[in-house]
Design an enzyme around this catalytic site. Structure first.
Site, PDB file in Angstrom:
ATOM      1  N   ARG A   1      12.085  -3.910   7.923  1.00 45.57           N
ATOM      2  CA  ARG A   1      11.765  -2.771   8.784  1.00 45.57           C
ATOM      3  C   ARG A   1      11.862  -3.190  10.243  1.00 45.57           C
ATOM      4  O   ARG A   1      11.754  -4.378  10.556  1.00 45.57           O
ATOM      5  CB  ARG A   1      10.321  -2.337   8.449  1.00 45.57           C
ATOM      6  CG  ARG A   1      10.084  -0.877   8.513  1.00 45.57           C
ATOM      7  CD  ARG A   1       8.749  -0.534   7.891  1.00 45.57           C
ATOM      8  NE  ARG A   1       7.615  -0.961   8.722  1.00 45.57           N
ATOM      9  CZ  ARG A   1       6.355  -0.788   8.364  1.00 45.57           C
ATOM     10  NH1 ARG A   1       6.065  -0.229   7.197  1.00 45.57           N
ATOM     11  NH2 ARG A   1       5.381  -1.174   9.159  1.00 45.57           N
TER      12      ARG A   1
ATOM     13  N   LYS B   1       0.815  -1.215   0.000  1.00 41.99           N
ATOM     14  CA  LYS B   1       0.000   0.000   0.000  1.00 41.99           C
ATOM     15  C   LYS B   1       0.848   1.264   0.000  1.00 41.99           C
ATOM     16  O   LYS B   1       0.576   2.197  -0.728  1.00 41.99           O
ATOM     17  CB  LYS B   1      -0.897   0.065   1.247  1.00 41.99           C
ATOM     18  CG  LYS B   1      -1.890  -1.033   1.393  1.00 41.99           C
ATOM     19  CD  LYS B   1      -2.756  -0.807   2.643  1.00 41.99           C
ATOM     20  CE  LYS B   1      -1.977  -0.793   3.947  1.00 41.99           C
ATOM     21  NZ  LYS B   1      -1.448  -2.090   4.366  1.00 41.99           N
TER      22      LYS B   1
ATOM     23  N   ARG C   1       0.729  -8.483  13.724  1.00 37.59           N
ATOM     24  CA  ARG C   1       0.081  -7.444  12.919  1.00 37.59           C
ATOM     25  C   ARG C   1      -0.994  -8.030  12.011  1.00 37.59           C
ATOM     26  O   ARG C   1      -2.026  -7.409  11.793  1.00 37.59           O
ATOM     27  CB  ARG C   1       1.128  -6.654  12.138  1.00 37.59           C
ATOM     28  CG  ARG C   1       1.744  -5.633  13.066  1.00 37.59           C
ATOM     29  CD  ARG C   1       3.012  -4.958  12.621  1.00 37.59           C
ATOM     30  NE  ARG C   1       3.071  -4.451  11.294  1.00 37.59           N
ATOM     31  CZ  ARG C   1       4.186  -4.494  10.561  1.00 37.59           C
ATOM     32  NH1 ARG C   1       5.273  -5.042  11.033  1.00 37.59           N
ATOM     33  NH2 ARG C   1       4.197  -3.986   9.362  1.00 37.59           N
TER      34      ARG C   1
ATOM     35  N   ARG D   1      -8.257   2.252  10.712  1.00 42.87           N
ATOM     36  CA  ARG D   1      -7.976   0.855  11.014  1.00 42.87           C
ATOM     37  C   ARG D   1      -8.899   0.284  12.075  1.00 42.87           C
ATOM     38  O   ARG D   1      -8.843  -0.914  12.340  1.00 42.87           O
ATOM     39  CB  ARG D   1      -6.546   0.738  11.550  1.00 42.87           C
ATOM     40  CG  ARG D   1      -5.476   0.397  10.514  1.00 42.87           C
ATOM     41  CD  ARG D   1      -4.134   0.572  11.202  1.00 42.87           C
ATOM     42  NE  ARG D   1      -3.062  -0.249  10.776  1.00 42.87           N
ATOM     43  CZ  ARG D   1      -2.019   0.191  10.059  1.00 42.87           C
ATOM     44  NH1 ARG D   1      -2.004   1.422   9.596  1.00 42.87           N
ATOM     45  NH2 ARG D   1      -1.013  -0.607   9.802  1.00 42.87           N
TER      46      ARG D   1
ATOM     47  N   ARG E   1      11.766  -6.577   3.393  1.00 49.31           N
ATOM     48  CA  ARG E   1      11.984  -5.135   3.514  1.00 49.31           C
ATOM     49  C   ARG E   1      12.709  -4.761   4.799  1.00 49.31           C
ATOM     50  O   ARG E   1      13.233  -3.653   4.919  1.00 49.31           O
ATOM     51  CB  ARG E   1      10.672  -4.349   3.350  1.00 49.31           C
ATOM     52  CG  ARG E   1       9.701  -4.468   4.496  1.00 49.31           C
ATOM     53  CD  ARG E   1       8.386  -3.760   4.198  1.00 49.31           C
ATOM     54  NE  ARG E   1       7.467  -3.923   5.311  1.00 49.31           N
ATOM     55  CZ  ARG E   1       6.238  -3.455   5.337  1.00 49.31           C
ATOM     56  NH1 ARG E   1       5.763  -2.792   4.314  1.00 49.31           N
ATOM     57  NH2 ARG E   1       5.467  -3.649   6.377  1.00 49.31           N
TER      58      ARG E   1
HETATM   59  P1  AMP Z   1       1.939   1.039   8.706  1.00 51.51           P
HETATM   60  O1  AMP Z   1       3.133   1.725   8.140  1.00 51.51           O
HETATM   61  O2  AMP Z   1       0.647   1.581   8.166  1.00 51.51           O
HETATM   62  O3  AMP Z   1       2.026  -0.455   8.604  1.00 51.51           O
HETATM   63  O4  AMP Z   1       1.916   1.371  10.280  1.00 51.51           O
HETATM   64  C1  AMP Z   1       2.964   0.981  11.122  1.00 51.51           C
HETATM   65  C2  AMP Z   1       2.495   0.958  12.577  1.00 51.51           C
HETATM   66  O5  AMP Z   1       2.044   2.265  12.973  1.00 51.51           O
HETATM   67  C3  AMP Z   1       1.308   0.057  12.850  1.00 51.51           C
HETATM   68  O6  AMP Z   1       1.692  -1.284  13.049  1.00 51.51           O
HETATM   69  C4  AMP Z   1       0.733   0.695  14.106  1.00 51.51           C
HETATM   70  O7  AMP Z   1       1.517   0.393  15.236  1.00 51.51           O
HETATM   71  C5  AMP Z   1       0.911   2.168  13.825  1.00 51.51           C
HETATM   72  N1  AMP Z   1      -0.263   2.728  13.090  1.00 51.51           N
HETATM   73  C6  AMP Z   1      -0.260   3.248  11.834  1.00 51.51           C
HETATM   74  N2  AMP Z   1      -1.474   3.677  11.480  1.00 51.51           N
HETATM   75  C7  AMP Z   1      -2.294   3.401  12.542  1.00 51.51           C
HETATM   76  C8  AMP Z   1      -3.682   3.584  12.780  1.00 51.51           C
HETATM   77  N3  AMP Z   1      -4.500   4.109  11.848  1.00 51.51           N
HETATM   78  N4  AMP Z   1      -4.169   3.198  13.991  1.00 51.51           N
HETATM   79  C9  AMP Z   1      -3.367   2.669  14.930  1.00 51.51           C
HETATM   80  N5  AMP Z   1      -2.048   2.446  14.760  1.00 51.51           N
HETATM   81  C10 AMP Z   1      -1.509   2.819  13.569  1.00 51.51           C
END
Ligand code: AMP
Length: 189
Positions: free
Chosen positions: A124, A10, A135, A85, A122
């Site tokens: 991370r 994404k 996750r 989310r 990746r």
């Molecule tokens: P992402 O890069 O979108 O995978 O986000 C990485 C991490 O940031 C997630 O695993 C959550 O810990 C936190 N995070 C990002 N967006 C949200 C959201 N909308 N609600 C809660 N936690 C978030």
């Protein structure tokens, strides 16, 4: 809005599509990572949560998102990636932009094995096998059900996230079909 399981591509695609459409890519994950790397108070608060693969509390996430979409560069549109989310975040977004404020909800479809491979590749900080599993579970439990809401509103379009990066970008542009834009898909008719 782009939605799909972690590792579906994404973020990469949102960057590319945002650039093509000339609108900002708003990723709450990127924003949290930036806070963490700058060592802000918010960053310190969310770092452990992210490392464990858990969700940051809605209150914090929503406040940060609200500030971001109120900035002038987002006035003509934006791509939301990784938000909403949770049901609480859907409700907050509804009150910010209206229940029908999103033009499209692009749902990324990617097979599980491919996802695990991509995420381990990746490298991370929050991409260890255990965190990845966590996750996934949290996504399935808390985020996947949100698709029903957007399906009912008639906003969802599915995109196959597997394949060449350019090809996937073209698929997304084709389903977004923004006003005034011309796509390969249009010309094939
Ligand atoms: P992402 O890069 O979108 O995978 O986000 C990485 C991490 O940031 C997630 O695993 C959550 O810990 C936190 N995070 C990002 N967006 C949200 C959201 N909308 N609600 C809660 N936690 C978030």
């Amino acid at each position: 809005m782009f939605i799909g399981p972690p590792g579906a591509g994404k973020g990469t695609q949102a960057d590319r599509v945002a650039e093509r459409l000339g609108i900002p890519h708003i990723s709450t994950g990127d924003m949290f990572r930036e806070h963490a790397s700058r060592g802000t108070e918010l960053g310190e608060k969310v770092e452990k949560i992210m490392a464990a693969g858990e969700y940051v509390p809605d209150e914090i996430t929503v406040r940060m998102l609200e500030e971001r979409i109120e900035r002038p560069d987002a006035a003509l549109g934006f791509i939301l990636d990784g938000f909403p989310r949770t049901p609480g975040q859907v409700a907050s977004l509804d009150s910010l932009i209206g229940e029908y404020g999103l033009d499209r909800v692009v749902v990324f479809k990617v097979d599980q094995d491919e996802l695990m491979e991509r995420m381990l590749a990746r490298g991370r900080a929050d991409d260890t096998a255990e965190t990845i599993r966590n996750r996934f579970d949290i996504y399935m439990e808390q985020t996947q059900p949100l698709l029903d809401i957007y399906e009912e509103r008639g906003k969802t379009v599915e995109v196959n996230g597997i394949g060449d990066i350019d090809e996937v970008t073209q698929r997304i542009l084709a389903v977004l079909n923004p006003p005034g834009a011309r796509h390969v898909a249009d010309e094939e008719e």
